[in-house]
Design a protein around this motif. Structure first.
Motif, mmCIF file in Angstrom:
data_model
loop_
_atom_site.group_PDB
_atom_site.id
_atom_site.type_symbol
_atom_site.label_atom_id
_atom_site.label_comp_id
_atom_site.label_asym_id
_atom_site.label_seq_id
_atom_site.Cartn_x
_atom_site.Cartn_y
_atom_site.Cartn_z
ATOM 1 N N VAL A 232 0.799 -1.217 0.000
ATOM 2 C CA VAL A 232 0.000 0.000 0.000
ATOM 3 C C VAL A 232 0.836 1.274 0.000
ATOM 4 O O VAL A 232 0.489 2.237 -0.660
ATOM 5 C CB VAL A 232 -1.015 0.028 1.164
ATOM 6 N N ASP A 233 1.914 1.306 0.744
ATOM 7 C CA ASP A 233 2.741 2.525 0.761
ATOM 8 C C ASP A 233 4.061 2.242 0.054
ATOM 9 O O ASP A 233 4.927 1.562 0.597
ATOM 10 C CB ASP A 233 2.974 2.986 2.205
ATOM 11 N N ASN B 10 -2.861 11.069 -12.591
ATOM 12 C CA ASN B 10 -4.112 11.830 -12.693
ATOM 13 C C ASN B 10 -4.133 12.760 -13.898
ATOM 14 O O ASN B 10 -4.848 13.754 -13.910
ATOM 15 C CB ASN B 10 -4.351 12.624 -11.404
ATOM 16 N N THR C 95 3.479 17.535 -15.776
ATOM 17 C CA THR C 95 3.277 18.331 -14.563
ATOM 18 C C THR C 95 2.259 17.692 -13.627
ATOM 19 O O THR C 95 2.096 18.122 -12.495
ATOM 20 C CB THR C 95 2.782 19.738 -14.918
ATOM 21 N N ASN D 243 1.473 12.776 -8.416
ATOM 22 C CA ASN D 243 1.775 13.152 -7.028
ATOM 23 C C ASN D 243 3.274 12.959 -6.789
ATOM 24 O O ASN D 243 4.014 12.630 -7.716
ATOM 25 C CB ASN D 243 0.907 12.348 -6.042
ATOM 26 N N GLY E 59 -6.568 6.864 -15.843
ATOM 27 C CA GLY E 59 -7.487 5.752 -15.576
ATOM 28 C C GLY E 59 -8.265 5.323 -16.808
ATOM 29 O O GLY E 59 -8.461 4.130 -17.049
ATOM 30 N N PHE F 15 -2.251 0.282 -3.204
ATOM 31 C CA PHE F 15 -3.502 0.902 -2.742
ATOM 32 C C PHE F 15 -4.305 1.352 -3.961
ATOM 33 O O PHE F 15 -5.476 1.003 -4.127
ATOM 34 C CB PHE F 15 -3.182 2.092 -1.830
ATOM 35 N N LYS G 41 1.801 24.500 -15.204
ATOM 36 C CA LYS G 41 1.740 24.245 -13.770
ATOM 37 C C LYS G 41 0.956 25.358 -13.104
ATOM 38 O O LYS G 41 1.070 26.523 -13.460
ATOM 39 C CB LYS G 41 3.159 24.204 -13.212
ATOM 40 N N SER H 160 -7.855 22.209 -14.347
ATOM 41 C CA SER H 160 -8.469 22.229 -13.012
ATOM 42 C C SER H 160 -7.474 22.704 -11.959
ATOM 43 O O SER H 160 -7.855 23.337 -10.976
ATOM 44 C CB SER H 160 -9.054 20.862 -12.657
ATOM 45 N N GLY I 54 -9.845 15.312 -7.522
ATOM 46 C CA GLY I 54 -8.754 15.729 -8.380
ATOM 47 C C GLY I 54 -8.043 17.024 -8.027
ATOM 48 O O GLY I 54 -7.051 17.375 -8.656
ATOM 49 N N VAL J 172 -3.457 16.335 -4.823
ATOM 50 C CA VAL J 172 -2.887 15.012 -5.026
ATOM 51 C C VAL J 172 -2.210 14.440 -3.784
ATOM 52 O O VAL J 172 -2.318 13.251 -3.513
ATOM 53 C CB VAL J 172 -1.909 14.961 -6.227
ATOM 54 N N ASP J 173 -1.507 15.249 -3.032
ATOM 55 C CA ASP J 173 -0.838 14.736 -1.827
ATOM 56 C C ASP J 173 -1.522 15.309 -0.585
ATOM 57 O O ASP J 173 -1.346 16.481 -0.264
ATOM 58 C CB ASP J 173 0.655 15.099 -1.843
ATOM 59 N N ILE K 71 -12.500 5.806 1.211
ATOM 60 C CA ILE K 71 -12.020 4.841 0.215
ATOM 61 C C ILE K 71 -10.776 4.122 0.728
ATOM 62 O O ILE K 71 -9.808 4.761 1.150
ATOM 63 C CB ILE K 71 -11.677 5.552 -1.116
ATOM 64 N N ASN L 55 -3.809 2.506 3.849
ATOM 65 C CA ASN L 55 -2.408 2.929 3.869
ATOM 66 C C ASN L 55 -2.210 3.910 5.030
ATOM 67 O O ASN L 55 -3.138 4.147 5.805
ATOM 68 C CB ASN L 55 -1.988 3.523 2.514
ATOM 69 N N GLU L 56 -1.027 4.467 5.148
ATOM 70 C CA GLU L 56 -0.755 5.371 6.278
ATOM 71 C C GLU L 56 -1.802 6.474 6.364
ATOM 72 O O GLU L 56 -2.321 6.790 7.439
ATOM 73 C CB GLU L 56 0.641 5.995 6.120
ATOM 74 N N THR M 286 -4.963 6.656 5.135
ATOM 75 C CA THR M 286 -6.339 6.285 5.491
ATOM 76 C C THR M 286 -6.426 5.798 6.933
ATOM 77 O O THR M 286 -7.431 6.027 7.596
ATOM 78 C CB THR M 286 -6.911 5.188 4.559
ATOM 79 N N ARG M 287 -5.391 5.131 7.415
ATOM 80 C CA ARG M 287 -5.466 4.622 8.787
ATOM 81 C C ARG M 287 -5.555 5.754 9.793
ATOM 82 O O ARG M 287 -6.327 5.708 10.744
ATOM 83 C CB ARG M 287 -4.283 3.692 9.092
ATOM 84 N N PHE N 94 -5.659 12.364 -5.947
ATOM 85 C CA PHE N 94 -5.017 11.459 -6.910
ATOM 86 C C PHE N 94 -5.896 10.221 -7.080
ATOM 87 O O PHE N 94 -6.266 9.849 -8.192
ATOM 88 C CB PHE N 94 -3.618 11.072 -6.405
ATOM 89 N N VAL N 95 -6.254 9.617 -5.945
ATOM 90 C CA VAL N 95 -7.112 8.426 -5.973
ATOM 91 C C VAL N 95 -8.479 8.780 -6.579
ATOM 92 O O VAL N 95 -9.022 8.023 -7.384
ATOM 93 C CB VAL N 95 -7.256 7.839 -4.555
ATOM 94 N N ASN O 104 -9.217 11.086 -8.771
ATOM 95 C CA ASN O 104 -9.108 11.222 -10.223
ATOM 96 C C ASN O 104 -9.013 9.855 -10.889
ATOM 97 O O ASN O 104 -9.628 9.618 -11.925
ATOM 98 C CB ASN O 104 -7.873 12.075 -10.577
ATOM 99 N N VAL O 105 -8.258 8.958 -10.281
ATOM 100 C CA VAL O 105 -8.116 7.612 -10.852
ATOM 101 C C VAL O 105 -9.476 6.898 -10.851
ATOM 102 O O VAL O 105 -9.853 6.257 -11.839
ATOM 103 C CB VAL O 105 -7.053 6.793 -10.080
#
Lengths: 345, 345
Positions: free
Chosen positions: A144-145, A178, A183, A186, A210, A226, B67, B101, B141, B144-145, B176, B186-187, B189-190, B226-227, B229-230
């Motif tokens: 996951v990480d 994404n 550019t 993540n 995706g 993940f 960017k 965006s 979206g 991302v981080d 999610i 992952n770190e 979400t936990r 990021f997730v 958008n995916v």
């Protein structure tokens, strides 16, 4: 060909596991299956038995919710431990389980060891595309990480796997992001992107959105486990939802109902293409043996196909080929140096 | 109701933007649209014009690949800057763009400011489900981080947004993850899972797997951008692929072809349910104004619906309601303290 099967792994174990094993043996006339689990119960379920099925007793079960912690190392009486250990001891050529994928990975690592230089083994699964051949995604849930170096390893292993499975020289590899532009991404993907661009041995085609996974333009797509799990589960859920809505819409009018009846046979190939059971399990790439992780909701068909997948991977010398891929040659650097230099170790 | 529209945002701008604006005004008889972009070109395209369309000249264009850096702050002559600035200056009630965006978010933040305590505004989009109502996902979206505190804010904003849009008291919120069990994730979400469990104001239902997004069991799902958008792009790509395969399968036999013709009308509601254009744009939640980001591949229909969405959000007092949501009361702690304590600041 001898394969060990965790008879108690998966949501519908042990019934579908036994059914799947019997169906597999029906199709693969020289293979043998060793079931691991409660000997007493399995014997009762097998009835008069099968000449090419044997049982190795393992009374302990590993629950899906259990953490794949170091405690697992001491659960030597579990059906999962025995299943993998048989391969590690050379008693079987490959092992298959539909149990906890985290536990399967932890124990495969412990017992079968890693391929040299691979830090994190990865799960690879086929994703249906508009073209004939599927796209192979990794990592689909094992890690996951991740760090950039792990994704680089995934790319190298995916390269070798696609070469074997798709029989092509330079599989086209994409990095899930994404957006297509440089550019985008993540922290993890941006750093990985730079690493992948610098490896001439692989055909790295840049970021893959995706939506582009299903076009068939990429042979392999790379992401952390993940994101891979989310892609896999989202796709499964959406496909099921669409088929459900489709049927409901068809049934909402007489013409629609009639149309559905006429078209039903035309839908079968589509359903087949989307059914994970058709593809069998996901091999864990990067360990020193063939270890196949099946879907937790595996049906007998899924178990059967996972056993076939295990057989195929053994026959094609998958482990040897992955070893070769990790020994990649950079024009200027030795492999180990190349990897270390690029991640600043 | 006055809405500013970036005439040069999106892959098919400015033609579909103008078409979308005209269609919107046809349906919303009291609204006005202000187009931002090259006055000369827009005048030529508009021909004899429209009594409720005006143009604000903006000669500079922002490319999708640029960017969203601080440089954007100085691009005051861009169609995007002008579009948002009109709302910031009070000349319009809301702004809509199908451009980059990232740039839209950066400039919306700069010009419209953030709602108090919201560190990162989020994009929210509807996801079709088996039930009548869609599930709302955020962030889809914009960021991302992310850190756990950002995901907590997303949950609070999603709570308020679903209350407004779905007209329910306690929307069911999922996070999610790669499995339902607490040991999964992952770190990020936990840690977020622990934060969300401690907020009694929201109806947090735990981890949500990708496959459960479409069941309709969750009103809101939370993830990093990021997730998100995916998930969005994977769903779009898969839905398109399935429709394509479906048609191809139908056409592969005479009976299938006949069935398809009979059932075609039954398929229309499904197609509509899946088409992002039907839902219009995604509002950016957490800023001090109504700012709608449309899909880069927006059609005239998508632009029209984005303008309708902007109108609806203004009329429903979305910004005020989000402000209230961020002022949540914990039984023991003041909001700011609650947030800060929980992230250890």
């Amino acid at each position: 060909m001898r394969i060990s099967l965790d008879a108690y792994g998966g949501d519908f174990a042990p019934d579908v596991n036994i059914r799947g094993a019997l169906d597999y043996l029906e199709e693969s006339k020289k293979a043998e299956v060793i079931l691991t689990g409660s000997e007493e119960k399995l014997k009762a379920l097998l009835g008069k038995g099968h000449p090419r099925i044997s049982i190795v007793h393992a009374p302990d079960l590993i629950d899906m919710a259990e953490k794949a912690s170091s405690q697992l190392r001491h659960r030597k009486e579990s059906s999962l431990y025995k299943c993998i250990d048989l391969t590690a001891q050379g008693a079987t050529d490959a092992c298959v389980s539909a149990g906890s994928s985290a536990a399967m990975m932890a124990l495969s690592l412990l017992l079968l060891k890693r391929i040299k230089d691979v830090e994190r083994p990865a799960l690879v699964t086929p994703i249906p595309t508009l073209k004939k051949e599927p796209c192979y995604g990794l990592d689909m849930g094992a890690n996951v990480d991740c760090k950039p170096i792990h994704l680089l390893h995934f790319a190298l292993m995916g390269h070798a796997y696609a070469q074997v499975i798709k029989n092509i020289d330079r599989p086209r590899i994409g990095l899930i992001s994404n957006g297509e532009e440089e550019t985008k991404g993540n922290e993890l993907t941006r750093e990985t992107h730079q690493l992948l661009k610098a490896i001439p041995e692989i055909n790295y085609a840049g970021y893959c959105e995706g939506r582009d996974i299903f076009t068939g333009d990429f042979d392999v797509v790379i992401c952390d486990g993940f994101v891979g799990n989310v892609i896999l589960k989202t796709s499964e859920g959406l496909a099921e939802t669409l088929m459900h809505l489709l049927k409901a819409n068809f049934s909402s009018s007489l013409l629609g109902k009639l149309g559905y009846l006429l078209a039903r046979n035309s839908l079968r190939p589509l359903k087949q293409k989307l059914d994970y059971a058709e593809y069998g399990g996901a091999p864990l790439l990067g360990i020193g043996g063939v270890s196949i992780i099946s879907h937790g909701r595996s049906s007998a068909l899924a178990i059967k196909n996972a056993l076939h997948a295990a057989e195929k991977n053994v026959k094609e010398g998958l482990v040897k080929r992955l070893n070769q891929a990790m020994n990649f040659q950079s024009p200027t650097l030795a492999p180990k140096e190349a990897l270390n230099e690029k991640v600043g170790q």
